[in-house]
Design an enzyme around this catalytic site. Sequence first.
Site, PDB file in Angstrom:
ATOM      1  N   GLY A  27      38.330  49.006  32.058  1.00 47.51           N
ATOM      2  CA  GLY A  27      37.914  48.966  33.590  1.00 47.51           C
ATOM      3  C   GLY A  27      38.786  48.279  34.527  1.00 47.51           C
ATOM      4  N   GLY A  29      38.199  47.562  37.861  1.00 43.90           N
ATOM      5  CA  GLY A  29      37.553  47.444  39.478  1.00 43.90           C
ATOM      6  C   GLY A  29      37.945  46.135  40.070  1.00 43.90           C
ATOM      7  CB  THR A  30      35.917  43.879  42.249  1.00 43.38           C
ATOM      8  OG1 THR A  30      35.581  45.118  43.011  1.00 43.38           O
ATOM      9  CG2 THR A  30      35.988  42.675  43.098  1.00 43.38           C
ATOM     10  CB  VAL A  31      35.419  42.043  37.646  1.00 42.67           C
ATOM     11  CG1 VAL A  31      35.280  40.962  36.471  1.00 42.67           C
ATOM     12  CG2 VAL A  31      34.263  41.533  38.547  1.00 42.67           C
ATOM     13  N   GLY A  32      37.812  43.561  37.178  1.00 44.82           N
ATOM     14  CA  GLY A  32      38.883  43.939  36.212  1.00 44.82           C
ATOM     15  C   GLY A  32      40.213  43.737  36.759  1.00 44.82           C
ATOM     16  CB  SER A  33      41.855  44.531  39.907  1.00 44.65           C
ATOM     17  OG  SER A  33      40.930  43.936  40.834  1.00 44.65           O
ATOM     18  CD  GLU A 143      28.487  31.604  30.595  1.00 48.05           C
ATOM     19  OE1 GLU A 143      27.475  31.695  31.401  1.00 48.05           O
ATOM     20  OE2 GLU A 143      28.389  30.670  29.684  1.00 48.05           O
ATOM     21  CB  ILE A 150      26.245  30.208  37.309  1.00 51.42           C
ATOM     22  CG1 ILE A 150      26.351  30.121  38.918  1.00 51.42           C
ATOM     23  CG2 ILE A 150      25.578  28.802  37.136  1.00 51.42           C
ATOM     24  CD1 ILE A 150      25.101  30.513  39.353  1.00 51.42           C
ATOM     25  CE  LYS A 219      22.771  39.687  37.258  1.00 52.96           C
ATOM     26  NZ  LYS A 219      23.119  39.484  38.453  1.00 52.96           N
TER      27      LYS A 219
END
Length: 447
Positions: A27, A29-33, A143, A150, A219
Amino acid sequence: MALSAELGRSGDPAEAEPTPVRVALLGCGTVGSEVARLLTEEAAEFTARAGAPVELAGIAVRRPDKHPELPADLLTSDVEGLIASDVDVVVELVGGIEPARSWLLTALRSGKSVVTANKALLADCSRELSEAADASGADLYYEAAVAGAIPLVRPLRESLAGDRITRVMGIVNGTTNYILSAMDSTGAGYVDTLEEASNLGYAEADPTADVDGYDAASKAAILASLAFHTRIAASDVYREGIGSVSAADVAAAKMIGRTVKLLAICERVVGPDGSESVSVRVHPVMIPRSHQLAGVGGAFNAVYVEADGAGELMFFGQGAGGAPTASAVLGDLVDVARNRAGGGRGPRESAHAGLGVRPMGETPTRYHISLQVADRPGVLAQVSQVFAKHDVSIAAVRQRDKHSTASLVVVTHAAPDAALRATVDDIGELDVVHEVVSVMRVEGEDS
């Protein structure tokens, strides 16, 4: 002497280059990139932190041609092939249950460590994943699955491992917190504020997972599992969203020095016989404006932890977004790489307590009940009789007269939630009660 000197120059294991830790990224996307960018641009820094080179071996995406910003030789649409290659760690940022579950089980069973931000998967399948990791000796880190940047998972399962946690309560969804904070500050209604949140990018095109509480419930399941050493699934979590929270509810809270928040609440509950169980719930609550969580505005997250030894702890920060979530992912990746380089292992699942999950109806809560009633003598007495019938104690009553009707607000002491619900139902049947305007739980005060 000559032989020793020669070994020191070329054969001493201490002088050998550490074996690179090869990473498969699923993946982008926003985080993966952001993860891919930092691993590439700061490779030397991650090598220094991990004690071994951390190499990005491949990136699995659905359509490689849509990622011209990434090196073409790293991109592939063959997820299974990438996992089966000579990689050491699989970082999963795709989300959802399947096929992510199958991918990660394959990786763990073959001895490859896993880093994931997938809260839905962990809430539903933590047992399978943990058992696969234990069987092969691989690490499972997550995490980033709760509260973005956080540091929360690590303190609960490592720093507080020697303490007895009694309660974890927090704001773990930025979208709902933004909406409720905006309703509090502007007086606007839910629908208008949700539309504004969507326009500003705080809410997804389909906000169901956020506003109906599913995201927070996943969560909460993870937090409760860690805090109480008990396997808790998302299906064990009582869940209510914020769709029924009105501008009138928020205004009523404001009038009595409270604000409305969607909270995940995980706590030990002691029964009449002294036995312990776990209550895990997500729902809107009124909390005093003096409470530590009340001032957490916008899309921020915060989690409040109570423990016997450590006392009260507060964790606050960015709960979502590319850079904050990537920070948590990369922190896990450094730990996994250190373990690989040094021959160590990360923390394992701790589910030894095996506490039961208390049904919501048996969980002690408090209610704030707003009523429109007839303005004549004896009304309060009739209402009080209903509370007494269900053994619910009244903590405070406020009344305001207006023409032929009166506004009556009742705040209860703690009682089983089922008894409180039954009380509200019976009050609504009284002839002197014109309308049950709103019902909301109260937290953050002594009962």
